[in-house]
Design an enzyme around this catalytic site. Structure first.
Site, PDB file in Angstrom:
ATOM      1  N   TYR A 142       0.830  -1.215   0.000  1.00  0.00           N
ATOM      2  CA  TYR A 142       0.000   0.000   0.000  1.00  0.00           C
ATOM      3  C   TYR A 142       0.862   1.262   0.000  1.00  0.00           C
ATOM      4  O   TYR A 142       0.438   2.304  -0.491  1.00  0.00           O
ATOM      5  CB  TYR A 142      -0.896   0.036   1.245  1.00  0.00           C
ATOM      6  CG  TYR A 142      -2.232  -0.643   1.097  1.00  0.00           C
ATOM      7  CD1 TYR A 142      -2.320  -1.987   0.804  1.00  0.00           C
ATOM      8  CD2 TYR A 142      -3.413   0.077   1.287  1.00  0.00           C
ATOM      9  CE1 TYR A 142      -3.548  -2.606   0.695  1.00  0.00           C
ATOM     10  CE2 TYR A 142      -4.642  -0.537   1.187  1.00  0.00           C
ATOM     11  CZ  TYR A 142      -4.706  -1.874   0.891  1.00  0.00           C
ATOM     12  OH  TYR A 142      -5.925  -2.473   0.782  1.00  0.00           O
ATOM     13  N   LYS A 189       2.892 -15.425   2.312  1.00  0.00           N
ATOM     14  CA  LYS A 189       3.152 -16.136   1.062  1.00  0.00           C
ATOM     15  C   LYS A 189       4.667 -16.391   1.019  1.00  0.00           C
ATOM     16  O   LYS A 189       5.366 -15.979   0.091  1.00  0.00           O
ATOM     17  CB  LYS A 189       2.654 -15.284  -0.121  1.00  0.00           C
ATOM     18  CG  LYS A 189       2.666 -15.988  -1.465  1.00  0.00           C
ATOM     19  CD  LYS A 189       1.579 -17.023  -1.635  1.00  0.00           C
ATOM     20  CE  LYS A 189       1.757 -17.778  -2.939  1.00  0.00           C
ATOM     21  NZ  LYS A 189       0.858 -18.941  -3.082  1.00  0.00           N
ATOM     22  N   ASP A 221      -3.165 -18.226   0.105  1.00  0.00           N
ATOM     23  CA  ASP A 221      -4.130 -18.908  -0.781  1.00  0.00           C
ATOM     24  C   ASP A 221      -4.848 -20.021  -0.016  1.00  0.00           C
ATOM     25  O   ASP A 221      -6.068 -20.154  -0.066  1.00  0.00           O
ATOM     26  CB  ASP A 221      -3.451 -19.420  -2.063  1.00  0.00           C
ATOM     27  CG  ASP A 221      -2.161 -20.180  -1.823  1.00  0.00           C
ATOM     28  OD1 ASP A 221      -1.670 -20.222  -0.666  1.00  0.00           O
ATOM     29  OD2 ASP A 221      -1.626 -20.760  -2.787  1.00  0.00           O
ATOM     30  N   ASP A 245      -6.383  -7.016   4.003  1.00  0.00           N
ATOM     31  CA  ASP A 245      -7.515  -6.345   3.350  1.00  0.00           C
ATOM     32  C   ASP A 245      -8.427  -7.383   2.705  1.00  0.00           C
ATOM     33  O   ASP A 245      -9.646  -7.371   2.889  1.00  0.00           O
ATOM     34  CB  ASP A 245      -6.979  -5.374   2.289  1.00  0.00           C
ATOM     35  CG  ASP A 245      -8.102  -4.646   1.573  1.00  0.00           C
ATOM     36  OD1 ASP A 245      -9.020  -4.171   2.264  1.00  0.00           O
ATOM     37  OD2 ASP A 245      -8.068  -4.567   0.330  1.00  0.00           O
ATOM     38  N   ASP A 249     -12.458  -8.961   4.184  1.00  0.00           N
ATOM     39  CA  ASP A 249     -13.739  -8.952   3.459  1.00  0.00           C
ATOM     40  C   ASP A 249     -14.271 -10.375   3.339  1.00  0.00           C
ATOM     41  O   ASP A 249     -15.480 -10.617   3.485  1.00  0.00           O
ATOM     42  CB  ASP A 249     -13.572  -8.371   2.042  1.00  0.00           C
ATOM     43  CG  ASP A 249     -13.780  -6.857   2.001  1.00  0.00           C
ATOM     44  OD1 ASP A 249     -13.403  -6.183   2.980  1.00  0.00           O
ATOM     45  OD2 ASP A 249     -14.323  -6.357   0.999  1.00  0.00           O
TER      46      ASP A 249
HETATM   47  C1  IPM Z   1     -10.358  -1.128   4.091  1.00  0.00           C
HETATM   48  C2  IPM Z   1     -10.619  -0.466   2.759  1.00  0.00           C
HETATM   49  C3  IPM Z   1      -9.436   0.432   2.409  1.00  0.00           C
HETATM   50  C4  IPM Z   1      -8.209  -0.449   2.321  1.00  0.00           C
HETATM   51  C5  IPM Z   1      -9.622   1.266   1.140  1.00  0.00           C
HETATM   52  C6  IPM Z   1     -10.876   2.106   1.174  1.00  0.00           C
HETATM   53  C7  IPM Z   1      -8.414   2.136   0.872  1.00  0.00           C
HETATM   54  O1  IPM Z   1     -10.853  -1.411   1.777  1.00  0.00           O
HETATM   55  O2  IPM Z   1     -10.245  -0.403   5.096  1.00  0.00           O
HETATM   56  O3  IPM Z   1     -10.283  -2.347   4.147  1.00  0.00           O
HETATM   57  O4  IPM Z   1      -7.940  -1.036   1.275  1.00  0.00           O
HETATM   58  O5  IPM Z   1      -7.492  -0.545   3.317  1.00  0.00           O
HETATM   59 MN    MN Z   2     -10.869  -3.453   2.507  1.00  0.00          MN
END
Ligand code: IPM
Ligand code: MN
Length: 353
Positions: A142, A189, A221, A245, A249
């Site tokens: 990042y 990884k 993975d 990240d 999700d």
């Molecule tokens: C998160 C979001 C952020 C990230 C984005 C909005 C930059 O997806 O907080 O997980 O990738 O960290």
């Molecule tokens: Mn995110």
């Protein structure tokens, strides 16, 4: 107690879910006799529209002068589909994380028994799932050097980590494991990436200081698969920025909705609390966004203030809403409750408890 809270509600559904978190905080303040002072500032696409900068200096100052930051969401479709945009809302969030030194992002993932049938995953697989992700937040790909060739046909992003960056978050993750089920899984990884091999080496060395914690490793993975096949095997997960990240999700599916997952981002000096969901622009202003992630983020903020009873009181009120089926349509398609109604229910439960 008197506390100053910087409120950065941001874009899309950010403002409406943050409003519900503030309702819950106000109910707590009243019940427990605290004074919370809120100072709002611009961040993200709204800040670009008004000032040209996704993180105006004033916003950063407000955060630094507060005891904690309550964050909504960031992002706007007009930037997502424009790779040539020089200024992007996300830059505001990344700069905020970096400037406040918020290197550790803590994301708890739980299968609520009352919601277990809402998850698209099979009940017997996800029952008993309760883990927490420690995602490194201010390093890695990042923030590594970016490159785009003049002709626009070659690009790169560097993934760089130092021992110090790994150690400081690993320490937090080991400590969290000591207070939980004493298991730490490093996701990396290391079969391919040099930076991952450094993570493994440093974390393995540190593990001798935490003999009560069992440490294991998973390639990312495989981890992505294990999280769906057998998520209850995890206790504390430690991982670098990008992997964290993605898997967070993925983890949100276990609970049935990304609208449930809260997070804390902490460093040595500052702390920020935000739902993990994005700005959901299609839902903005429609009173349909799930405010639970924002409200649970507020409960993590209360824990940060060492208001543990208060934080529990918020969680209990959320549980009550979920048990009573007072939830938005992401969890209950025929729901009659919108964002505001769920927020009101939770604030009233806090007041009545
Ligand atoms: C998160 C979001 C952020 C990230 C984005 C909005 C930059 O997806 O907080 O997980 O990738 O960290
Ligand atoms: Mn995110």
């Amino acid at each position: 107690m008197n506390k100053k809270i910087a409120v950065l509600s941001g874009d899309g559904i950010g403002p409406e879910v943050t409003d519900q978190a503030i309702k819950a905080l106000n109910a707590i303040a009243k019940k427990y006799n605290h004074q919370f002072e809120y100072n709002t500032s611009l961040v993200g696409a709204v800040a670009i529209d008004e000032t040209g900068d996704p993180l105006p200096e004033e916003t950063l100052t407000n955060c630094k002068e507060s005891d904690a930051v309550l964050f909504g969401a960031i992002g706007h479709p007009k930037y997502d589909n424009d790779p040539s945009a020089k200024v992007r809302p996300e830059q505001g969030l990344l700069k905020l994380r970096k400037s406040l030194g918020l290197y550790s992002n803590i994301r708890p993932v739980k299968a609520y028994s009352t919601l277990i049938d809402k998850s698209p995953l099979k009940i017997d697989r996800i029952q008993g799932t309760d883990f927490v992700i420690y995602r490194e937040l201010t390093g890695g790909i990042y923030f590594g050097e970016k490159y785009l060739s003049e002709d626009g046909n070659t690009a790169s992003d560097l993934c760089l980590y130092t021992r110090e960056e790994i150690e400081r978050i690993a320490k937090m993750a080991f400590k969290a494991a000591q207070n939980r089920r004493k298991k730490l899984t490093l996701i990396d990884k290391a079969n391919v990436l040099e930076s991952s091999r450094l993570w493994r080496k440093v974390v393995t060395e540190m593990s001798t200081n935490y003999p009560d914690v069992s440490l294991d490793f998973l390639f990312v993975d495989n981890a992505a698969m294990q999280m769906i096949l057998n998520p209850s095997q995890f206790d504390v997960i430690l991982t670098e920025n990008l992997f964290g990240d993605v898997i967070s999700d993925e983890g949100s599916v276990i609970g049935g909705s990304i609208g449930l997952l809260a997070s804390a981002s902490v460093g040595n000096q500052y702390a920020m609390f935000e739902p993990i969901h994005g700005s959901f622009p299609q839902g903005a202003g429609k009173d349909i966004a799930n405010p639970v992630a924002a409200i649970l983020s507020a409960s993590m903020l209360l824990e940060h203030f060492e208001m543990f009873d208060e934080a529990q009181c918020v969680r209990n009120a959320v549980d009550k809403a979920l048990e009573s089926n007072v939830s938005t349509s992401d969890l209950n398609p025929s729901s009659i409750y919108g964002t505001n109604a769920v927020g009101d229910f939770i604030a009233e439960s806090i007041a009545k408890s």
